[in-house]
Scaffold this motif. Structure first.
Motif, PDB file in Angstrom:
ATOM      1  N   UNK A  31       0.780  -1.194  -0.091  1.00  0.00           N
ATOM      2  CA  UNK A  31      -0.087   0.357  -0.073  1.00  0.00           C
ATOM      3  C   UNK A  31       1.029   0.969   0.571  1.00  0.00           C
ATOM      4  N   UNK A  32       1.779   1.468   0.634  1.00  0.00           N
ATOM      5  CA  UNK A  32       2.735   2.028   1.325  1.00  0.00           C
ATOM      6  C   UNK A  32       4.109   2.793   0.248  1.00  0.00           C
ATOM      7  N   UNK A  77      -0.639   9.516  11.753  1.00  0.00           N
ATOM      8  CA  UNK A  77      -2.752   8.864  11.584  1.00  0.00           C
ATOM      9  C   UNK A  77      -3.780   9.649  10.678  1.00  0.00           C
ATOM     10  N   UNK A  78      -3.814   8.542   9.727  1.00  0.00           N
ATOM     11  CA  UNK A  78      -5.324   9.346   8.663  1.00  0.00           C
ATOM     12  C   UNK A  78      -6.269  10.007   9.191  1.00  0.00           C
ATOM     13  N   UNK A  79      -6.808   9.273  10.811  1.00  0.00           N
ATOM     14  CA  UNK A  79      -7.971  10.030  10.903  1.00  0.00           C
ATOM     15  C   UNK A  79      -7.737  11.551  11.295  1.00  0.00           C
ATOM     16  N   UNK A 100      -9.411  -4.998   9.967  1.00  0.00           N
ATOM     17  CA  UNK A 100      -9.357  -4.290   8.475  1.00  0.00           C
ATOM     18  C   UNK A 100     -10.897  -4.891   7.365  1.00  0.00           C
ATOM     19  N   UNK A 117      -6.370   2.805   5.290  1.00  0.00           N
ATOM     20  CA  UNK A 117      -5.842   3.130   6.637  1.00  0.00           C
ATOM     21  C   UNK A 117      -6.228   2.588   7.388  1.00  0.00           C
ATOM     22  N   UNK A 166      -3.897   0.307  10.656  1.00  0.00           N
ATOM     23  CA  UNK A 166      -3.205   0.973  11.664  1.00  0.00           C
ATOM     24  C   UNK A 166      -3.581  -0.830  12.236  1.00  0.00           C
ATOM     25  N   UNK A 177      -5.109   5.281  18.733  1.00  0.00           N
ATOM     26  CA  UNK A 177      -4.576   4.594  16.887  1.00  0.00           C
ATOM     27  C   UNK A 177      -6.168   3.706  16.031  1.00  0.00           C
ATOM     28  N   UNK A 214     -10.578   3.753  16.468  1.00  0.00           N
ATOM     29  CA  UNK A 214     -11.596   4.204  15.653  1.00  0.00           C
ATOM     30  C   UNK A 214     -11.517   4.287  13.859  1.00  0.00           C
ATOM     31  N   UNK A 215     -10.315   3.651  14.203  1.00  0.00           N
ATOM     32  CA  UNK A 215     -10.583   2.603  12.453  1.00  0.00           C
ATOM     33  C   UNK A 215     -11.678   1.462  12.113  1.00  0.00           C
ATOM     34  N   UNK A 240     -11.125  14.869  17.329  1.00  0.00           N
ATOM     35  CA  UNK A 240     -12.099  14.178  16.280  1.00  0.00           C
ATOM     36  C   UNK A 240     -13.254  12.926  17.236  1.00  0.00           C
ATOM     37  N   UNK A 281     -14.422  10.455  16.969  1.00  0.00           N
ATOM     38  CA  UNK A 281     -14.411   9.039  17.251  1.00  0.00           C
ATOM     39  C   UNK A 281     -13.016   8.765  18.542  1.00  0.00           C
ATOM     40  N   UNK A 282     -12.044   9.553  18.209  1.00  0.00           N
ATOM     41  CA  UNK A 282     -11.340   9.886  19.398  1.00  0.00           C
ATOM     42  C   UNK A 282     -10.668  10.433  21.088  1.00  0.00           C
ATOM     43  N   UNK A 311     -14.726  14.989  12.538  1.00  0.00           N
ATOM     44  CA  UNK A 311     -14.180  15.936  13.176  1.00  0.00           C
ATOM     45  C   UNK A 311     -14.970  16.928  13.219  1.00  0.00           C
TER      46      UNK A 311
END
Lengths: 109, 516
Positions: free
Chosen positions: A94-95, A106-108, B148, B154, B158, B233, B236-237, B298, B300-301, B364
């Motif tokens: 991916x990266x 951090x993507x968020x 996942x 993302x 994570x 970290x 939230x994902x 944010x 969820x954070x 956000x």
């Protein structure tokens, strides 16, 4: 035995702290095998002891439970290790990097 | 011998297999998943009633009596946890029907959800330390999968960190199991309680050191200070909806295991040391969690950081178990009540966060606003859940914190009590920040961006049960009280698990001389 286990843990810790995902995977491999060796040591590994089959003249036998635990732990660490390997490969695909420092933040946030 | 105890593990397992075979038929998958979850929910509530009326139920697997065979034990605490796991699981499943993407369903979302339930239920009902490790691994593998599912960039990135940290934790867990076996000669929890109570001197100190290793493992899973960094970290994902289950259940499995092992099992002289360490960690978790939440923008954070501070409250209750009998009882009751309250409220907050995100198209705070005008129903749900989390009467959070603080004061732990009150205030501030920016302010969108009304129904169920727990607290507190008594006095647990059987004649050998 204690020295071997200790150095495997040291090597594993060193690998996990390196900035490279594949080394984290390998470090985990070292960790889990060091833990398995530790379990063997806990079970009272010794040349004088025998497998737990009853026969005349046996002074004592090895506790069969630690090998049993190790077997389960090996299977599980194998599965988790395989998953970890696949995921770290996917991160690389991916990266284009396997250095966690170079991954996008951090993507968020 | 109660062989029905295998059901909370067997049903999710068989359902997961069936769902994997049904992959590609989303409607059928959803129906099977829902029927399985709802059916098991009914069963575990029956189990709770049965255990409450007839005492602790136990079964051993394969005809090997405990302490050799693997025991499944349902005491009140385990039954309460199973009820929560399945209720929250079912509610979250219904919620995900509206949020899960077809791509995620194609990539085995439904079987993975069942694997997660399997692992969580298993860790609640098992009565064997090594079996607990296996249950944890099943739970973690399920959670990796759910985290996942769909494999967006993302998510994978994570999840990598989440897997790495948890697999290291698992290695420590295996070591802990091995060392407990080496020092105590048993892995059965009832037997650990029995044997550790007889230890003295250096032997007891050795067991305390070994149990400290296990404490680190469970603190890692529970995301307590100082090993909490992975949680904000990774949670939230998690796909919307499922993050409600993660937030509600997974850290609490760690808290439950801490409670099970350090209140029920390890009773050697000097075992209080671990509890005292937990008490210190609890204060730090509360403080760091809430301070982390204050500087996040944010939704969820913010909610994820609050999980850490809430875990602090539960650990505080466990830590109080080191004090005198009355304080210990009150502390464990408070801890159980906090866990129950938090599972419900935290899940509902994450679900509401998901709805708010659906309405305004973002999570956000700077890009949200005016939801109170766009969707008044959602804002009422949020307000109730947020007040409950912060500990305002008459919601369940108030009762939980009231019982906890009273126990803390009775034990003379003024500092931790002070920290918990400050944390409560900061939680209120942090919730009002979400309220202010997301629900008030000028609307960021002219109309809700997505359909959200159906998602409110499962969320409302959770919020209402939280209110119910606060308004009609008496039966819940009574149950928590009985559950705490079972934990603090292990005799009933041991009687149920360990059958009176003749002592083994052949001495087993263990290098550290575990078996006498």
């Amino acid at each position: 035995m204690a020295l071997v286990i200790g150095s495997m843990f040291a090597a594993g810790t060193y690998m996990i702290l390196r900035p490279s995902l594949i080394r984290v995977v390998l470090g985990f491999g070292l960790y889990s095998n060091a833990a398995n060796l530790l379990l063997i040591a806990c079970g009272g590994y010794s040349d004088a002891l025998q497998a737990p089959f009853l026969r005349d003249g046996a002074d004592g036998y090895m506790d069969p439970l630690p090998p049993d635990i190790i077997l389960t732990a090996i299977v599980i660490s194998f599965a988790v290790g395989a998953l970890l390997l696949i995921v770290s490969y996917q991160v690389y695909v991916d990266h284009g990097t396997d250095d966690p420092e170079n991954l996008p933040r951090d993507p968020l946030s | 011998m109660n062989r029905w105890l295998i059901l909370p593990v067997l049903v999710p397992f068989l359902t997961a297999v069936l769902l994997a075979l049904l992959n590609g038929h989303p409607r059928l998958e959803r129906a099977v998943n829902l029927v399985s979850c709802a059916g098991l929910t009914v069963f575990v509530y029956w189990l709770l009633g049965h255990v409450d009326a007839h005492g602790i139920q136990a079964m051993v697997i394969g005809g090997w009596f405990a302490p050799w065979g693997v025991a499944f034990v349902a005491d009140r605490l385990a039954a309460i946890m199973l009820c929560l796991s399945m209720s929250v699981g079912t509610v979250v499943l219904v919620y995900t029907f509206f949020t899960v993407e077809p791509r995620q369903e194609r990539y085995f979302f439904h079987p993975l959800l069942q694997v997660l339930l399997l692992g969580v239920n298993w860790s609640f009902i098992t009565g064997d330390l090594f079996n607990l490790f296996v249950a944890y691994e099943v739970m973690l593998l399920g959670s990796y999968g759910v985290m996942m599912v769909g494999a967006s960039k993302p998510q994978v990135r994570q999840t990598m960190a989440y897997i790495a940290i948890n697999s290291i934790g698992s290695t420590l867990f295996v070591m802990g199991c091995g060392l407990v076996y080496a020092t105590l000669g048993t892995l059965n929890m009832a037997d650990i309680a029995q044997r550790s109570a007889q230890l003295t001197g250096e032997r007891a100190a050795l067991v305390t050191a070994v149990s400290m290793l296990l404490m680190v493992v469970f603190a890692l899973k529970a995301a307590a200070f100082p090993v909490f960094f992975w949680l904000p970290d990774s949670y939230p994902i998690v796909p919307a909806g499922m993050n409600g289950y993660f937030a509600g259940m997974l850290t609490k499995v760690g808290v439950y295991s801490l409670m099970r092992l350090f209140v029920l099992c390890f009773r050697q002289p000097g075992a209080e040391l671990v509890l005292e360490v937990l008490l210190v960690l609890s204060g730090l978790s509360m403080l760091f969690g809430v301070l982390g939440a204050l500087c996040q923008w944010e939704v969820r954070k913010i909610l994820s950081w609050h999980i850490i501070s809430q875990v602090g409250y539960m650990l505080m209750g466990i830590g109080l178990a080191a004090s005198g009998a009355d304080v210990a009882q009150a502390g464990v009751v408070a801890s159980i009540f906090c866990v129950v309250h938090n599972m419900v409220v935290k899940s509902s907050l994450f679900l509401i966060g998901g709805i708010a995100g659906r309405i305004s198209g973002s999570q956000k705070l700077s890009e949200m606003g005016g939801i109170a005008g766009l969707a008044p129903g959602v804002s009422i749900l949020f307000l109730v859940a947020a007040f409950s989390l912060a500990g305002m009467p008459p919601f369940s959070g108030f009762i939980a914190k009231f019982v906890l603080i009273r126990a803390g004061l009775a034990g003379g732990h003024g500092v931790v009590v002070f920290v918990s009150v400050v944390t409560s205030l900061c939680t209120l501030y942090s919730m009002s920040k979400i309220w202010n920016y997301a629900f008030w302010h000028a609307p960021s969108v002219s109309a809700p961006l997505g359909r959200y009304r159906a998602m409110m129904l499962p969320t409302a169920v959770l919020v209402l049960s939280s209110v119910l727990m606060g308004v009609v607290a008496e039966p819940f507190l009574r149950l928590a009280n009985d559950a705490a008594r079972d934990l603090l006095d292990p005799r009933a647990y041991q009687e149920a698990v360990l059958l009176p059987i003749p002592e083994p004649t052949t001495a087993q050998t263990s290098r550290l001389g575990g078996v006498p």
